[in-house]
Design an enzyme around this catalytic site. Structure first.
Site, PDB file in Angstrom:
ATOM      1  N   VAL A 100      -9.469  10.269  -2.465  1.00  0.00           N
ATOM      2  CA  VAL A 100      -9.605   9.548  -1.430  1.00  0.00           C
ATOM      3  C   VAL A 100      -9.759  10.560  -0.372  1.00  0.00           C
ATOM      4  CG1 VAL A 100      -9.499   7.698   0.642  1.00  0.00           C
ATOM      5  CG2 VAL A 100      -9.447   7.577  -1.182  1.00  0.00           C
ATOM      6  N   TYR A 104       4.574  10.013 -10.016  1.00  0.00           N
ATOM      7  CA  TYR A 104       3.299   8.901  -9.239  1.00  0.00           C
ATOM      8  C   TYR A 104       2.625   8.223 -10.535  1.00  0.00           C
ATOM      9  CZ  TYR A 104      -0.492   8.247  -6.229  1.00  0.00           C
ATOM     10  OH  TYR A 104      -1.572   7.772  -5.972  1.00  0.00           O
ATOM     11  N   SER A 157      -3.336   0.880  -6.616  1.00  0.00           N
ATOM     12  CA  SER A 157      -2.310   2.084  -7.923  1.00  0.00           C
ATOM     13  C   SER A 157      -3.247   3.062  -7.105  1.00  0.00           C
ATOM     14  CB  SER A 157      -2.901   1.229  -9.117  1.00  0.00           C
ATOM     15  OG  SER A 157      -2.641   1.526  -9.768  1.00  0.00           O
ATOM     16  N   SER A 158      -4.176   3.673  -8.462  1.00  0.00           N
ATOM     17  CA  SER A 158      -4.731   4.541  -8.648  1.00  0.00           C
ATOM     18  C   SER A 158      -5.638   5.252  -9.304  1.00  0.00           C
ATOM     19  CB  SER A 158      -3.752   6.225  -7.962  1.00  0.00           C
ATOM     20  OG  SER A 158      -4.209   7.467  -8.476  1.00  0.00           O
ATOM     21  N   LYS A 213       2.505   3.847 -10.907  1.00  0.00           N
ATOM     22  CA  LYS A 213       0.758   3.519 -10.928  1.00  0.00           C
ATOM     23  C   LYS A 213       0.891   3.050 -11.917  1.00  0.00           C
ATOM     24  CE  LYS A 213       0.032   4.595  -6.424  1.00  0.00           C
ATOM     25  NZ  LYS A 213      -0.042   3.171  -5.233  1.00  0.00           N
ATOM     26  N   ASN A 246       1.158  -1.387   0.012  1.00  0.00           N
ATOM     27  CA  ASN A 246       0.005   0.153   0.053  1.00  0.00           C
ATOM     28  C   ASN A 246       0.612   1.330   0.324  1.00  0.00           C
ATOM     29  OD1 ASN A 246      -2.768   1.930   1.026  1.00  0.00           O
ATOM     30  ND2 ASN A 246      -1.338   2.301   2.539  1.00  0.00           N
TER      31      ASN A 246
HETATM   32  N1  NAP Z   1      -5.583   9.740  -0.862  1.00  0.00           N
HETATM   33  C1  NAP Z   1      -5.801   9.495  -2.183  1.00  0.00           C
HETATM   34  O1  NAP Z   1      -6.453   9.773  -2.800  1.00  0.00           O
HETATM   35  C2  NAP Z   1      -5.513   8.060  -2.860  1.00  0.00           C
HETATM   36  C3  NAP Z   1      -5.531   8.245  -3.776  1.00  0.00           C
HETATM   37  C4  NAP Z   1      -5.600   6.599  -5.049  1.00  0.00           C
HETATM   38  C5  NAP Z   1      -4.538   6.153  -4.454  1.00  0.00           C
HETATM   39  N2  NAP Z   1      -4.172   6.099  -2.947  1.00  0.00           N
HETATM   40  C6  NAP Z   1      -2.865   5.331  -3.041  1.00  0.00           C
HETATM   41  O2  NAP Z   1      -3.061   4.657  -1.304  1.00  0.00           O
HETATM   42  C7  NAP Z   1      -2.214   3.884  -0.402  1.00  0.00           C
HETATM   43  C8  NAP Z   1      -2.227   4.380   0.054  1.00  0.00           C
HETATM   44  O3  NAP Z   1      -2.390   6.821   0.768  1.00  0.00           O
HETATM   45  P1  NAP Z   1      -2.151   7.209   1.842  1.00  0.00           P
HETATM   46  O4  NAP Z   1      -2.815   8.324   0.765  1.00  0.00           O
HETATM   47  O5  NAP Z   1      -2.903   6.840   2.678  1.00  0.00           O
HETATM   48  O6  NAP Z   1      -1.395   7.507   2.075  1.00  0.00           O
HETATM   49  P2  NAP Z   1      -0.747   8.548   3.365  1.00  0.00           P
HETATM   50  O7  NAP Z   1      -1.875   8.497   4.282  1.00  0.00           O
HETATM   51  O8  NAP Z   1       0.525   9.093   3.242  1.00  0.00           O
HETATM   52  O9  NAP Z   1      -0.166   7.190   4.400  1.00  0.00           O
HETATM   53  C9  NAP Z   1       0.771   6.243   4.428  1.00  0.00           C
HETATM   54  C10 NAP Z   1       1.287   5.508   4.853  1.00  0.00           C
HETATM   55  O10 NAP Z   1       2.541   4.253   4.792  1.00  0.00           O
HETATM   56  C11 NAP Z   1       3.264   4.636   5.834  1.00  0.00           C
HETATM   57  N3  NAP Z   1       4.667   4.995   5.002  1.00  0.00           N
HETATM   58  C12 NAP Z   1       4.505   6.074   3.871  1.00  0.00           C
HETATM   59  N4  NAP Z   1       6.413   5.805   3.519  1.00  0.00           N
HETATM   60  C13 NAP Z   1       6.638   4.709   4.183  1.00  0.00           C
HETATM   61  C14 NAP Z   1       8.123   4.161   3.293  1.00  0.00           C
HETATM   62  N5  NAP Z   1       8.553   4.168   3.096  1.00  0.00           N
HETATM   63  N6  NAP Z   1       8.166   2.824   4.600  1.00  0.00           N
HETATM   64  C15 NAP Z   1       7.000   1.873   5.046  1.00  0.00           C
HETATM   65  N7  NAP Z   1       5.894   2.943   5.595  1.00  0.00           N
HETATM   66  C16 NAP Z   1       5.444   4.314   4.825  1.00  0.00           C
HETATM   67  C17 NAP Z   1       3.306   6.267   6.932  1.00  0.00           C
HETATM   68  O11 NAP Z   1       4.052   5.948   7.992  1.00  0.00           O
HETATM   69  P3  NAP Z   1       5.513   6.281   8.042  1.00  0.00           P
HETATM   70  O12 NAP Z   1       5.263   7.939   7.384  1.00  0.00           O
HETATM   71  O13 NAP Z   1       5.217   6.371   9.444  1.00  0.00           O
HETATM   72  O14 NAP Z   1       6.107   6.196   7.060  1.00  0.00           O
HETATM   73  C18 NAP Z   1       1.657   5.660   6.507  1.00  0.00           C
HETATM   74  O15 NAP Z   1       1.388   4.873   7.361  1.00  0.00           O
HETATM   75  C19 NAP Z   1      -1.071   4.488  -1.445  1.00  0.00           C
HETATM   76  O16 NAP Z   1      -0.960   3.547  -2.685  1.00  0.00           O
HETATM   77  C20 NAP Z   1      -1.456   5.990  -2.122  1.00  0.00           C
HETATM   78  O17 NAP Z   1      -0.996   6.243  -3.496  1.00  0.00           O
HETATM   79  C21 NAP Z   1      -4.149   6.937  -2.310  1.00  0.00           C
END
Ligand code: NAP
Length: 253
Positions: free
Chosen positions: A185, A152, A138-139, A156, A91
């Protein structure tokens, strides 16, 4: 519907907040035993305590998935501690950005390589499962033009191709591999909250592109992950499941 996840062993990367955290909570609610990671030791400890307080069987580890050796060691130790691995959800993402070539390396090493390394490290366990499932996050940025020509978006897209080809390769071992592409999201502390604060015009335009006028939530994404990861989705492999509330406009058939 019983998804059949009770007692399954799942490993999720990047799960102290946002979508990853919601995935762990959903898998735990379905009765799975879950190992997860993030970089911040304190936040991993907080998440483990909170999930255990709800009766979850979880183990957490602090590791940066960009560090190939440390990441592999964590995956192997977690699978051993859980007693195997039936479900893997890579993820973590390096996120967006196009300020320099560094973004391309970062997105390659984190988005792509951490997924590939994870699948390779856990594949023997997933094969032994008999109902192994990988759900690669992915996204929608991979499937439609979005914002800018960012690493990015391209990385993806690579994950969707990888998911399809891996699914063909390991299907004979009853391992299913799917990609899941969420649209935007929103959650507190997430990228869209930050964008709302720094680029209101872009935030508003994105919101207007979603027919029902609201962003997705981590919980909505997590429910799709739980289904795809579960034996209830036994016919689905090699797919890229789009969960975007109508954000994308392309017709695909
Ligand atoms: N948010 C959106 O709108 C959206 C939309 C489409 C897809 N996505 C995808 O969904 C996934 C999750 O997104 P999110 O928005 O929930 O992300 P997020 O809020 O940035 O959360 C990321 C999580 O991953 C950990 N992390 C980040 N870098 C890391 C690393 N190098 N090694 C280990 N842990 C790491 C972070 O904790 P630490 O900082 O403590 O490491 C946190 O627990 C991603 O693949 C993103 O591309 C998100």
């Amino acid at each position: 519907m019983d998804l059949g996840l009770r007692g399954k062993k799942a490993i999720v990367t990047g799960a102290t907040k946002g979508i990853g955290r919601a995935i762990v909570e959903q898998l735990v609610a379905e009765g799975a035993e879950v190992g997860f990671c993030a970089r911040s030791e304190d936040e991993v400890a907080e998440a483990v305590t909170a999930l255990k307080a709800k009766g979850g069987h979880v183990i957490g580890g602090a590791v940066n998935v960009r560090d190939g050796e440390a990441y592999k060691a964590w995956l192997e130790a977690t699978a051993r501690a859980l007693g195997g691995c039936d479900v893997f959800v890579p993820n973590v993402s390096a996120g967006g950005g196009m300020d320099s070539e560094k973004n391309w390396w970062k997105n390659f090493e984190i988005d792509v390589l951490h997924t590939v390394r994870g699948c390779e490290a856990l594949m023997e366990d997933l094969k032994k499962s008999g109902q192994g499932a990988v759900v690669i996050i992915s996204s929608t940025n991979a499937i439609e033009t979005f914002a800018a020509p960012m690493a990015y978006n391209a990385m993806k897209a690579a994950l969707i191709t990888y998911a399809k080809q891996l699914s063909q390769f390991v299907g004979k071992h009853n391992v299913r591999v799917n990609a899941l592409s969420p649209g935007p999201v929103y959650f507190e502390g997430g990228a869209w909250e930050m964008i709302k604060g720094t680029n209101q015009k872009f935030y508003d335009a994105t919101l207007r592109a979603i027919p029902c006028g609201r962003f997705g939530t981590p919980e909505e994404v997590a429910r799709v992950v739980a289904f795809l990861a579960s034996p209830a989705a036994s016919l689905i492999t090699g797919a890229n499941v789009v969960a975007d509330n109508g954000f994308t406009k392309g017709v695909r058939y």
